[in-house]
Design a protein around this motif. Structure first.
Motif, PDB file in Angstrom:
ATOM      1  N   ARG A  29       0.830  -1.211   0.000  1.00  0.00           N
ATOM      2  CA  ARG A  29       0.000   0.000   0.000  1.00  0.00           C
ATOM      3  C   ARG A  29       0.859   1.253   0.000  1.00  0.00           C
ATOM      4  NH1 ARG A  29      -2.867  -2.925   4.073  1.00  0.00           N
ATOM      5  NH2 ARG A  29      -1.931  -1.545   5.619  1.00  0.00           N
ATOM      6  N   MET A  30       1.951   1.238   0.788  1.00  0.00           N
ATOM      7  CA  MET A  30       2.843   2.391   0.853  1.00  0.00           C
ATOM      8  C   MET A  30       3.488   2.653  -0.515  1.00  0.00           C
ATOM      9  SD  MET A  30       6.466   2.852   2.818  1.00  0.00           S
ATOM     10  CE  MET A  30       7.148   1.639   1.720  1.00  0.00           C
ATOM     11  N   LEU A  31       3.992   1.586  -1.164  1.00  0.00           N
ATOM     12  CA  LEU A  31       4.626   1.765  -2.472  1.00  0.00           C
ATOM     13  C   LEU A  31       3.630   2.224  -3.519  1.00  0.00           C
ATOM     14  CD1 LEU A  31       7.048  -1.273  -2.556  1.00  0.00           C
ATOM     15  CD2 LEU A  31       7.629   1.130  -2.284  1.00  0.00           C
ATOM     16  N   ALA A  32       2.412   1.696  -3.470  1.00  0.00           N
ATOM     17  CA  ALA A  32       1.395   2.113  -4.435  1.00  0.00           C
ATOM     18  C   ALA A  32       1.077   3.589  -4.269  1.00  0.00           C
ATOM     19  CB  ALA A  32       0.137   1.267  -4.263  1.00  0.00           C
ATOM     20  N   ALA A  33       0.967   4.054  -3.033  1.00  0.00           N
ATOM     21  CA  ALA A  33       0.684   5.471  -2.795  1.00  0.00           C
ATOM     22  C   ALA A  33       1.854   6.337  -3.249  1.00  0.00           C
ATOM     23  CB  ALA A  33       0.396   5.703  -1.310  1.00  0.00           C
ATOM     24  N   ARG A  34       3.080   5.903  -2.980  1.00  0.00           N
ATOM     25  CA  ARG A  34       4.261   6.677  -3.384  1.00  0.00           C
ATOM     26  C   ARG A  34       4.388   6.720  -4.904  1.00  0.00           C
ATOM     27  NH1 ARG A  34       9.820   4.603  -1.160  1.00  0.00           N
ATOM     28  NH2 ARG A  34       8.789   5.083   0.788  1.00  0.00           N
ATOM     29  N   TRP A  35       4.112   5.613  -5.566  1.00  0.00           N
ATOM     30  CA  TRP A  35       4.279   5.547  -7.020  1.00  0.00           C
ATOM     31  C   TRP A  35       3.160   6.277  -7.751  1.00  0.00           C
ATOM     32  CZ3 TRP A  35       5.817  -0.307  -7.273  1.00  0.00           C
ATOM     33  CH2 TRP A  35       7.126  -0.446  -6.801  1.00  0.00           C
ATOM     34  N   ARG A  36       2.002   6.461  -7.086  1.00  0.00           N
ATOM     35  CA  ARG A  36       0.951   7.243  -7.712  1.00  0.00           C
ATOM     36  C   ARG A  36       1.429   8.680  -7.913  1.00  0.00           C
ATOM     37  NH1 ARG A  36      -2.808   6.018  -3.840  1.00  0.00           N
ATOM     38  NH2 ARG A  36      -3.040   3.821  -4.193  1.00  0.00           N
ATOM     39  N   GLU A  37       2.109   9.230  -6.900  1.00  0.00           N
ATOM     40  CA  GLU A  37       2.594  10.610  -6.976  1.00  0.00           C
ATOM     41  C   GLU A  37       3.860  10.726  -7.814  1.00  0.00           C
ATOM     42  OE1 GLU A  37       3.258  11.608  -2.940  1.00  0.00           O
ATOM     43  OE2 GLU A  37       1.166  11.312  -2.357  1.00  0.00           O
ATOM     44  N   ASN A  38       4.764   9.770  -7.670  1.00  0.00           N
ATOM     45  CA  ASN A  38       6.063   9.849  -8.335  1.00  0.00           C
ATOM     46  C   ASN A  38       6.421   8.463  -8.864  1.00  0.00           C
ATOM     47  OD1 ASN A  38       8.530  10.647  -9.199  1.00  0.00           O
ATOM     48  ND2 ASN A  38       9.480  10.736  -7.184  1.00  0.00           N
ATOM     49  N   PRO A  39       5.978   8.123 -10.073  1.00  0.00           N
ATOM     50  CA  PRO A  39       6.253   6.769 -10.579  1.00  0.00           C
ATOM     51  C   PRO A  39       7.751   6.544 -10.784  1.00  0.00           C
ATOM     52  CG  PRO A  39       5.247   8.128 -12.285  1.00  0.00           C
ATOM     53  CD  PRO A  39       5.248   8.938 -11.023  1.00  0.00           C
ATOM     54  N   PRO A  40       8.218   5.330 -10.530  1.00  0.00           N
ATOM     55  CA  PRO A  40       9.645   5.047 -10.704  1.00  0.00           C
ATOM     56  C   PRO A  40      10.016   5.005 -12.178  1.00  0.00           C
ATOM     57  CG  PRO A  40       8.482   3.040 -10.179  1.00  0.00           C
ATOM     58  CD  PRO A  40       7.476   4.157 -10.071  1.00  0.00           C
ATOM     59  N   GLY A  41      11.246   5.383 -12.447  1.00  0.00           N
ATOM     60  CA  GLY A  41      11.734   5.347 -13.818  1.00  0.00           C
ATOM     61  C   GLY A  41      12.193   3.947 -14.195  1.00  0.00           C
ATOM     62  N   PRO A  42      12.462   3.719 -15.459  1.00  0.00           N
ATOM     63  CA  PRO A  42      12.939   2.394 -15.876  1.00  0.00           C
ATOM     64  C   PRO A  42      14.334   2.119 -15.318  1.00  0.00           C
ATOM     65  CG  PRO A  42      13.048   3.930 -17.703  1.00  0.00           C
ATOM     66  CD  PRO A  42      12.356   4.652 -16.568  1.00  0.00           C
ATOM     67  N   VAL A  43      14.543   0.894 -14.907  1.00  0.00           N
ATOM     68  CA  VAL A  43      15.822   0.479 -14.342  1.00  0.00           C
ATOM     69  C   VAL A  43      16.333  -0.698 -15.166  1.00  0.00           C
ATOM     70  CG1 VAL A  43      16.973  -0.435 -12.302  1.00  0.00           C
ATOM     71  CG2 VAL A  43      15.112   1.202 -12.045  1.00  0.00           C
ATOM     72  N   PRO A  44      17.578  -0.638 -15.636  1.00  0.00           N
ATOM     73  CA  PRO A  44      18.096  -1.772 -16.408  1.00  0.00           C
ATOM     74  C   PRO A  44      18.228  -3.010 -15.523  1.00  0.00           C
ATOM     75  CG  PRO A  44      19.852  -0.219 -15.935  1.00  0.00           C
ATOM     76  CD  PRO A  44      18.575   0.420 -15.465  1.00  0.00           C
ATOM     77  N   PHE A  45      18.148  -4.155 -16.158  1.00  0.00           N
ATOM     78  CA  PHE A  45      18.258  -5.408 -15.410  1.00  0.00           C
ATOM     79  C   PHE A  45      19.599  -5.497 -14.708  1.00  0.00           C
ATOM     80  CE2 PHE A  45      19.408  -9.950 -15.283  1.00  0.00           C
ATOM     81  CZ  PHE A  45      18.440 -10.374 -14.394  1.00  0.00           C
ATOM     82  N   ARG A  46      20.651  -5.193 -15.407  1.00  0.00           N
ATOM     83  CA  ARG A  46      21.997  -5.145 -14.827  1.00  0.00           C
ATOM     84  C   ARG A  46      22.622  -3.818 -15.225  1.00  0.00           C
ATOM     85  NH1 ARG A  46      23.503 -11.138 -16.372  1.00  0.00           N
ATOM     86  NH2 ARG A  46      22.787 -12.158 -14.495  1.00  0.00           N
ATOM     87  N   PRO A  47      23.197  -3.114 -14.248  1.00  0.00           N
ATOM     88  CA  PRO A  47      23.827  -1.831 -14.606  1.00  0.00           C
ATOM     89  C   PRO A  47      25.085  -2.064 -15.430  1.00  0.00           C
ATOM     90  CG  PRO A  47      24.262  -2.381 -12.319  1.00  0.00           C
ATOM     91  CD  PRO A  47      23.299  -3.410 -12.838  1.00  0.00           C
ATOM     92  N   ASP A  48      25.497  -1.025 -16.129  1.00  0.00           N
ATOM     93  CA  ASP A  48      26.742  -1.102 -16.899  1.00  0.00           C
ATOM     94  C   ASP A  48      27.909  -1.299 -15.940  1.00  0.00           C
ATOM     95  OD1 ASP A  48      25.387  -0.719 -19.253  1.00  0.00           O
ATOM     96  OD2 ASP A  48      25.601   1.468 -19.186  1.00  0.00           O
ATOM     97  N   PRO A  49      28.843  -2.142 -16.289  1.00  0.00           N
ATOM     98  CA  PRO A  49      29.986  -2.346 -15.395  1.00  0.00           C
ATOM     99  C   PRO A  49      30.837  -1.087 -15.322  1.00  0.00           C
ATOM    100  CG  PRO A  49      30.327  -3.495 -17.460  1.00  0.00           C
ATOM    101  CD  PRO A  49      28.924  -2.957 -17.485  1.00  0.00           C
ATOM    102  N   GLY A  50      31.362  -0.832 -14.133  1.00  0.00           N
ATOM    103  CA  GLY A  50      32.210   0.338 -13.930  1.00  0.00           C
ATOM    104  C   GLY A  50      33.592   0.097 -14.506  1.00  0.00           C
ATOM    105  N   PRO A  51      34.454   1.099 -14.381  1.00  0.00           N
ATOM    106  CA  PRO A  51      35.813   0.922 -14.889  1.00  0.00           C
ATOM    107  C   PRO A  51      36.551  -0.157 -14.083  1.00  0.00           C
ATOM    108  CG  PRO A  51      35.628   2.950 -13.651  1.00  0.00           C
ATOM    109  CD  PRO A  51      34.234   2.399 -13.784  1.00  0.00           C
ATOM    110  N   VAL A  52      37.266  -0.985 -14.802  1.00  0.00           N
ATOM    111  CA  VAL A  52      37.996  -2.079 -14.175  1.00  0.00           C
ATOM    112  C   VAL A  52      39.454  -1.672 -14.039  1.00  0.00           C
ATOM    113  CG1 VAL A  52      38.671  -4.481 -14.425  1.00  0.00           C
ATOM    114  CG2 VAL A  52      36.418  -3.745 -15.186  1.00  0.00           C
ATOM    115  N   GLY A  53      39.994  -1.845 -12.832  1.00  0.00           N
ATOM    116  CA  GLY A  53      41.390  -1.504 -12.592  1.00  0.00           C
ATOM    117  C   GLY A  53      42.309  -2.553 -13.181  1.00  0.00           C
TER     118      GLY A  53
END
Length: 85
Positions: A29-53
């Motif tokens: 219920r809390m998430l539904a109320a929060r997302w009604r006002e401010n829907p979440p943006g798309p999130v990739p399944f896996r983020p791009d890997p950062g720089p590798v040392g």
């Protein structure tokens, strides 16, 4: 000893399990109320890997491990020869 209402209680649990509507949890219920006002943006399944040392080669890691093992063996042998009997 079984109570007299056990059969009815089992029927009640089955009836509750087959209910068409179930109330959502407080978090849902809390998430539904929060997302009604401010829907979440798309999130990739896996983020791009950062720089590798820079990576050490496998032979360097092996040499470090074997060197540590040899140092421990030598230290234990030295302590054994110095120990009074």
């Amino acid at each position: 000893m079984a109570e007299q209402g056990d059969e009815e209680r089992e029927f009640d649990l089955r009836w509750v399990g087959e209910a068409e509507h179930k109330e959502p949890s407080a978090r849902a219920r809390m998430l539904a109320a929060r997302w009604r006002e401010n829907p979440p943006g798309p999130v990739p399944f896996r983020p791009d890997p950062g720089p590798v040392g820079p990576r050490r080669s496998s032979w360097v890691s092996t040499a470090v491990v074997l060197g540590c093992v040899a140092a421990v063996i030598l230290l234990l042998g030295y302590l054994q020869t110095r120990a009074p009997y």
